[in-house]
Scaffold this active site. Structure first.
Site, PDB file in Angstrom:
ATOM      1  N   LYS A  46     -25.437   5.051  31.102  1.00 25.57           N
ATOM      2  CA  LYS A  46     -26.611   4.661  30.321  1.00 25.57           C
ATOM      3  C   LYS A  46     -26.435   4.979  28.835  1.00 25.57           C
ATOM      4  O   LYS A  46     -26.848   4.200  27.976  1.00 25.57           O
ATOM      5  CB  LYS A  46     -27.862   5.349  30.869  1.00 25.57           C
ATOM      6  CG  LYS A  46     -28.296   4.828  32.231  1.00 25.57           C
ATOM      7  CD  LYS A  46     -29.461   5.631  32.798  1.00 25.57           C
ATOM      8  CE  LYS A  46     -29.676   5.365  34.284  1.00 25.57           C
ATOM      9  NZ  LYS A  46     -30.161   4.008  34.562  1.00 25.57           N
ATOM     10  N   ASP A 261     -31.409  -0.409  29.469  1.00 27.86           N
ATOM     11  CA  ASP A 261     -30.550   0.127  28.403  1.00 27.86           C
ATOM     12  C   ASP A 261     -30.599  -0.762  27.165  1.00 27.86           C
ATOM     13  O   ASP A 261     -30.579  -0.268  26.029  1.00 27.86           O
ATOM     14  CB  ASP A 261     -29.104   0.268  28.897  1.00 27.86           C
ATOM     15  CG  ASP A 261     -28.975   1.331  29.986  1.00 27.86           C
ATOM     16  OD1 ASP A 261     -29.814   2.241  30.030  1.00 27.86           O
ATOM     17  OD2 ASP A 261     -28.020   1.235  30.796  1.00 27.86           O
TER      18      ASP A 261
HETATM   19  N1  LIG Z   1     -37.324 -10.919  34.704  1.00 27.51           N
HETATM   20  C1  LIG Z   1     -37.444 -10.575  33.426  1.00 27.51           C
HETATM   21  N2  LIG Z   1     -37.952 -11.445  32.520  1.00 27.51           N
HETATM   22  C2  LIG Z   1     -38.075 -11.120  31.223  1.00 27.51           C
HETATM   23  N3  LIG Z   1     -37.722  -9.907  30.730  1.00 27.51           N
HETATM   24  C3  LIG Z   1     -37.215  -9.006  31.548  1.00 27.51           C
HETATM   25  C4  LIG Z   1     -37.029  -9.266  32.941  1.00 27.51           C
HETATM   26  N4  LIG Z   1     -36.501  -8.159  33.512  1.00 27.51           N
HETATM   27  C5  LIG Z   1     -36.357  -7.247  32.512  1.00 27.51           C
HETATM   28  N5  LIG Z   1     -36.790  -7.746  31.338  1.00 27.51           N
HETATM   29  C6  LIG Z   1     -36.829  -7.058  30.020  1.00 27.51           C
HETATM   30  O1  LIG Z   1     -36.064  -5.864  30.101  1.00 27.51           O
HETATM   31  C7  LIG Z   1     -36.891  -4.720  29.856  1.00 27.51           C
HETATM   32  C8  LIG Z   1     -36.422  -3.589  30.716  1.00 27.51           C
HETATM   33  O2  LIG Z   1     -36.457  -3.996  32.083  1.00 27.51           O
HETATM   34  P1  LIG Z   1     -36.841  -2.989  33.249  1.00 27.51           P
HETATM   35  O3  LIG Z   1     -38.196  -2.448  33.039  1.00 27.51           O
HETATM   36  O4  LIG Z   1     -36.565  -3.713  34.520  1.00 27.51           O
HETATM   37  O5  LIG Z   1     -35.800  -1.814  32.987  1.00 27.51           O
HETATM   38  P2  LIG Z   1     -34.914  -1.040  34.057  1.00 27.51           P
HETATM   39  O6  LIG Z   1     -35.621  -1.043  35.361  1.00 27.51           O
HETATM   40  O7  LIG Z   1     -34.559   0.257  33.465  1.00 27.51           O
HETATM   41  O8  LIG Z   1     -33.664  -1.998  34.100  1.00 27.51           O
HETATM   42  P3  LIG Z   1     -32.420  -1.939  35.066  1.00 27.51           P
HETATM   43  O9  LIG Z   1     -32.512  -3.241  35.815  1.00 27.51           O
HETATM   44  O10 LIG Z   1     -31.282  -1.886  34.136  1.00 27.51           O
HETATM   45  O11 LIG Z   1     -32.572  -0.715  35.931  1.00 27.51           O
HETATM   46  C9  LIG Z   1     -38.300  -5.176  30.148  1.00 27.51           C
HETATM   47  O12 LIG Z   1     -39.228  -4.409  29.403  1.00 27.51           O
HETATM   48  C10 LIG Z   1     -38.250  -6.632  29.714  1.00 27.51           C
HETATM   49  O13 LIG Z   1     -38.441  -6.717  28.330  1.00 27.51           O
HETATM   50  C1  LIG Z   2     -35.585   2.086  37.142  1.00 26.58           C
HETATM   51  O1  LIG Z   2     -34.363   2.676  36.778  1.00 26.58           O
HETATM   52  C2  LIG Z   2     -33.668   3.272  37.862  1.00 26.58           C
HETATM   53  C3  LIG Z   2     -32.462   3.978  37.289  1.00 26.58           C
HETATM   54  O2  LIG Z   2     -32.912   5.153  36.686  1.00 26.58           O
HETATM   55  C4  LIG Z   2     -33.289   2.208  38.876  1.00 26.58           C
HETATM   56  O3  LIG Z   2     -32.621   2.784  39.976  1.00 26.58           O
HETATM   57  C5  LIG Z   2     -34.555   1.494  39.348  1.00 26.58           C
HETATM   58  O4  LIG Z   2     -34.199   0.422  40.193  1.00 26.58           O
HETATM   59  C6  LIG Z   2     -35.339   0.957  38.155  1.00 26.58           C
HETATM   60  N1  LIG Z   2     -36.630   0.458  38.597  1.00 26.58           N
HETATM   61  C7  LIG Z   2     -36.998  -0.818  38.454  1.00 26.58           C
HETATM   62  C8  LIG Z   2     -38.358  -1.164  38.950  1.00 26.58           C
HETATM   63  O5  LIG Z   2     -36.276  -1.648  37.939  1.00 26.58           O
END
Ligand SMILES: Nc1ncnc2c1ncn2[C@@H]1O[C@H](COP(=O)(O)OP(=O)(O)OP(=O)(O)O)[C@@H](O)[C@H]1O
Ligand SMILES: *[C@@H]1O[C@H](CO)[C@@H](O)[C@H](O)[C@H]1NC(C)=O
Ligand SMILES: *[C@@H]1O[C@H](CO)[C@@H](O)[C@H](O)[C@H]1NC(C)=O
Ligand SMILES: *[C@@H]1O[C@H](CO)[C@@H](O)[C@H](O)[C@H]1NC(C)=O
Length: 314
Positions: A46, A261
């Site tokens: 990360k 990230d």
């Molecule tokens: N399906 C989607 N459509 C539009 N924007 C998205 C989508 N998925 C993620 N994003 C963008 O990415 C940002 C971070 O996504 P999310 O909240 O899923 O983070 P995360 O769960 O930490 O991601 P990761 O999948 O890397 O674990 C969101 O605030 C949004 O701006």
């Molecule tokens: C939030 O981030 C974690 C990693 O810390 C990941 O495992 C989890 O799937 C994420 N949640 C969503 C809803 O994307």
């Protein structure tokens, strides 16, 4: 003797891993050997991902971390250089191997992941203090929880003492994170799952996230930002205590790995390079950049460079 200090805007204190991805038709049983269909490596961790995102947007960015004295470590350093990241504070240690994440992905897209932290767990509070003392007034420091908690806390405290804006992305989530981690965070930025772990509340819609953001504020951070995938983000500041929703145009994702990230790295860039923007606007733009990253496969490979972004974002 005076030493010339290094001009840095964004400092990332965190993890570097090499992702080792095998595509299989199904997961092997204990003791079983199966043949995979395809293999690839990718730069991850990360810390490294957030660092590369901030740098690609044009912030002068440094990585404070450790890799092993091995080929993955050398490749990691080369990757940072190709992304214009300052590597003067990324040390090689002989004590451990470079962090790795062997990943199995099956036909249905399910994955199982083993993280071996290795050199990432050798980053000490003293390493961080020494790195910061060699930088000329950095603006923003970013941490996650893939390195030792005591190092994260020391980094946040040292940054606060130096007047540097702090961002903590509490990932992976841990229940019962001590309040100090919140108190030394100007921006505390979990996703929905992490927020649930941290607060014990259900966070499955915008209204629930708004309530949870106030609970995060109560623990002592100045601003709480919860990322919500296709729903964008919810944020609240200690000053106003009025949670606000920042929607994002939903897209059909190809691969969401690293979206969080991309968001954190973008936020660090805006705080460092466009500090006069209103916070809601910084979050909106960070969401927009993160949403472009879900449209192509891979983690860092899906992060945009500033040249490819619409000028209104910069
Ligand atoms: N399906 C989607 N459509 C539009 N924007 C998205 C989508 N998925 C993620 N994003 C963008 O990415 C940002 C971070 O996504 P999310 O909240 O899923 O983070 P995360 O769960 O930490 O991601 P990761 O999948 O890397 O674990 C969101 O605030 C949004 O701006
Ligand atoms: C939030 O981030 C974690 C990693 O810390 C990941 O495992 C989890 O799937 C994420 N949640 C969503 C809803 O994307
Ligand atoms: C960010 O700020 C640095 C100076 O600290 C500057 O060199 C760089 O051009 C800026 N980048 C953008 C995209 O504004
Ligand atoms: C890197 O190595 C130098 C010299 O040994 C040391 O002073 C510094 O604390 C180390 N920094 C990190 C981030 O490991």
């Amino acid at each position: 003797m005076s030493m010339k200090k290094c001009q840095i805007d964004v400092v990332i204190v965190g993890s570097c891993n090499m992702d080792l991805i095998s595509y299989v038709s199904r997961f092997p049983k204990p003791g079983e050997t199966i043949h995979g269909k395809r293999f690839c490596t990718g730069f991850g961790g990360k810390g490294a991902n957030q660092c590369v995102m901030a740098s690609r947007l044009g912030a002068k960015t440094a990585m404070v971390g450790k890799v092993g004295d091995d080929s993955y470590g050398r490749d990691t350093i080369m990757n940072f250089k190709e992304n214009n990241v300052v590597t003067d504070f990324l040390n090689t240690t002989k004590e451990s191997s470079t962090g790795v994440a062997p990943i199995l992905v099956d036909d249905s897209g399910q994955n199982s992941i083993v993280i071996v932290s290795g050199a990432n767990f050798q980053i000490t509070p003293v390493d961080v203090q020494q790195a910061l003392s060699q930088m000329e007034s950095p603006k923003v420091l970013v941490c996650q929880l893939e390195i030792l908690q005591e190092t994260v806390l020391a980094a946040l405290k040292e940054a606060r003492a130096l007047g540097i804006t702090t961002i903590l992305n509490p990932a992976p989530g841990v229940p019962g994170l001590p309040d100090e981690f919140y108190q030394y965070s100007d921006f505390f930025c979990p996703n929905e799952t992490e927020t649930e772990l941290l607060t014990g509340l259900s966070v499955s819609c915008v209204e629930e996230a708004k309530k949870a953001s106030l609970v995060l504020l109560d623990k002592g951070c100045k601003t709480a930002i919860i990322t919500m995938g296709g729903e964008g983000a919810v944020y609240a500041t200690a000053e106003a205590r009025t949670p606000l929703h920042v929607p994002v145009d939903a897209v059909t994702p190809v691969d969401t790995t690293g979206a969080g990230d991309a968001f954190i790295g973008s936020l660090a860039f805006y705080l460092a390079n466009h500090s006069s923007l209103e916070l809601g606007e910084m979050i909106k733009r960070s969401c927009e950049i993160a949403s472009t990253s879900v449209l192509s496969p891979g983690t860092q490979t899906s992060f945009p460079w500033k040249q490819s972004l619409h000028p209104h974002l910069l």
